[in-house]
Design a protein around this motif. Structure first.
Motif, short mmCIF file in Angstrom:
data_model
loop_
_atom_site.label_atom_id
_atom_site.label_comp_id
_atom_site.label_asym_id
_atom_site.label_seq_id
_atom_site.Cartn_x
_atom_site.Cartn_y
_atom_site.Cartn_z
N THR A 1 0.85 -1.18 0.00
CA THR A 1 0.00 0.00 0.00
C THR A 1 0.89 1.23 0.00
O THR A 1 1.75 1.40 0.88
N TYR A 2 0.70 2.08 -0.98
CA TYR A 2 1.62 3.21 -1.15
C TYR A 2 1.40 4.27 -0.09
O TYR A 2 0.28 4.70 0.17
N ALA B 1 10.31 17.55 -4.47
CA ALA B 1 9.37 17.87 -3.40
C ALA B 1 8.31 18.87 -3.86
O ALA B 1 7.21 18.91 -3.30
N LEU B 2 8.62 19.65 -4.87
CA LEU B 2 7.67 20.68 -5.34
C LEU B 2 6.41 20.06 -5.91
O LEU B 2 5.32 20.61 -5.78
N TRP B 3 6.54 18.91 -6.59
CA TRP B 3 5.34 18.24 -7.11
C TRP B 3 5.23 16.80 -6.62
O TRP B 3 4.68 15.93 -7.29
N ALA B 4 5.79 16.56 -5.44
CA ALA B 4 5.63 15.28 -4.74
C ALA B 4 6.13 14.11 -5.57
O ALA B 4 5.48 13.05 -5.65
N GLU B 5 7.29 14.27 -6.19
CA GLU B 5 7.92 13.16 -6.91
C GLU B 5 8.71 12.32 -5.92
O GLU B 5 9.55 12.83 -5.19
N ASP B 6 8.46 11.04 -5.90
CA ASP B 6 9.08 10.13 -4.94
C ASP B 6 10.32 9.49 -5.55
O ASP B 6 10.22 8.72 -6.51
N ARG C 1 4.06 9.55 -7.84
CA ARG C 1 3.52 10.81 -7.36
C ARG C 1 2.74 10.54 -6.07
O ARG C 1 2.61 9.42 -5.62
N ARG C 2 2.18 11.59 -5.49
CA ARG C 2 1.54 11.48 -4.18
C ARG C 2 0.41 10.46 -4.17
O ARG C 2 0.17 9.80 -3.16
N GLY D 1 0.32 7.73 -5.86
CA GLY D 1 0.85 6.40 -6.10
C GLY D 1 1.07 6.05 -7.55
O GLY D 1 1.70 5.02 -7.84
N HIS D 2 0.57 6.85 -8.49
CA HIS D 2 0.75 6.50 -9.90
C HIS D 2 2.16 6.87 -10.36
O HIS D 2 2.81 7.74 -9.79
N PHE D 3 2.62 6.19 -11.40
CA PHE D 3 3.95 6.44 -11.94
C PHE D 3 3.86 7.47 -13.06
O PHE D 3 2.93 7.44 -13.87
N ALA D 4 4.83 8.36 -13.10
CA ALA D 4 4.89 9.40 -14.11
C ALA D 4 6.35 9.71 -14.40
O ALA D 4 7.24 9.32 -13.63
N PRO D 5 6.64 10.39 -15.52
CA PRO D 5 8.03 10.73 -15.82
C PRO D 5 8.73 11.42 -14.65
O PRO D 5 8.14 12.29 -14.00
N ALA D 6 9.96 11.00 -14.38
CA ALA D 6 10.71 11.53 -13.23
C ALA D 6 11.38 12.84 -13.62
O ALA D 6 12.60 12.92 -13.79
#
Length: 218
Positions: A45-46, A117-122, A149-150, A152-157
């Protein structure tokens, strides 16, 4: 009467129990900032990365033992082939190369952690330990270029792209003349993504290797 007493006792017990936020806050402060983050899987669970975890990621991925040891090999190779020549051979040249590498890594990680941190990239890596080898290998490739992202979905880093490319072009301002150019910055950027992929492979498979070695030793 007994049911009322039981209800009152239950209420008092619940009031004395720590809330989930209290538990989370307590857990965050149990580990040192220099303690590596726990391995996490895609199936878990993310939970969005916290500010403290982001700081731990920066520190352990900059001065953690695996990264410091890795620098020994790359700096030794650079010294062996005497590149760049301005540093020269011997221990002095090795020290200059090691210091330059550490400067680049710390700058890149700082950019990725702060911009992300500006757009919640993990920036963390998420394993798939139960999957077949091919999927695990592909997961390491995929997470070289994407991040969570916040929600839980994956997006370009994007923060990673900015960090690796920006750091290597920015470092032209303090590198020796022979490698302070756009061509070498592009090569270093490609090396940066290759290094991230290698780090992902380590994150994916090292826990299994360690568990196997530990089991064999017993």
């Amino acid at each position: 009467m007994s049911s009322c007493c039981a209800h009152a006792q239950t209420s008092r017990t619940r009031q004395n129990e720590p809330s989930q936020s209290d538990i989370k806050e307590s857990d965050q402060h149990k580990s040192s900032l220099l303690t590596p983050l726990k391995h996490t899987t895609v199936e878990d669970t993310y939970q969005p990365i916290t500010s403290r975890q982001r700081m731990r990621w920066f520190l352990t991925n900059t001065i953690g033992p695996p990264h410091l040891v890795g620098g020994l090999f790359t700096s030794a190779f650079g010294t062996a082939v005497d590149r760049p020549k301005e540093y020269g051979p011997g221990w002095a040249g090795f020290g200059d190369r090691y210091g330059m590498r550490l400067t680049g890594i710390s700058t890149g990680n700082a950019i990725e952690a702060s911009v992300g941190a500006l757009w919640a990239e993990d920036p963390r890596y998420f394993r798939v330990p139960e999957a077949p080898f091919k999927r695990r290998f592909n997961n390491a490739v995929k997470l070289t270029f994407v991040a969570r992202r916040r929600d839980g979905h994956f997006a370009p880093a994007y923060a990673r792209y900015v960090a690796i490319s920006g750091n290597n072009f920015l470092s032209n301002t303090w590198r020796v003349d022979s490698e302070a150019n756009n061509h070498d910055a592009v090569i270093r950027t490609l090396d940066g993504f290759a290094g991230r992929f290698a780090s992902n492979l380590f994150e994916e498979f090292w826990p299994d290797i360690k568990a196997f070695a530990f089991h064999r030793s017993h």
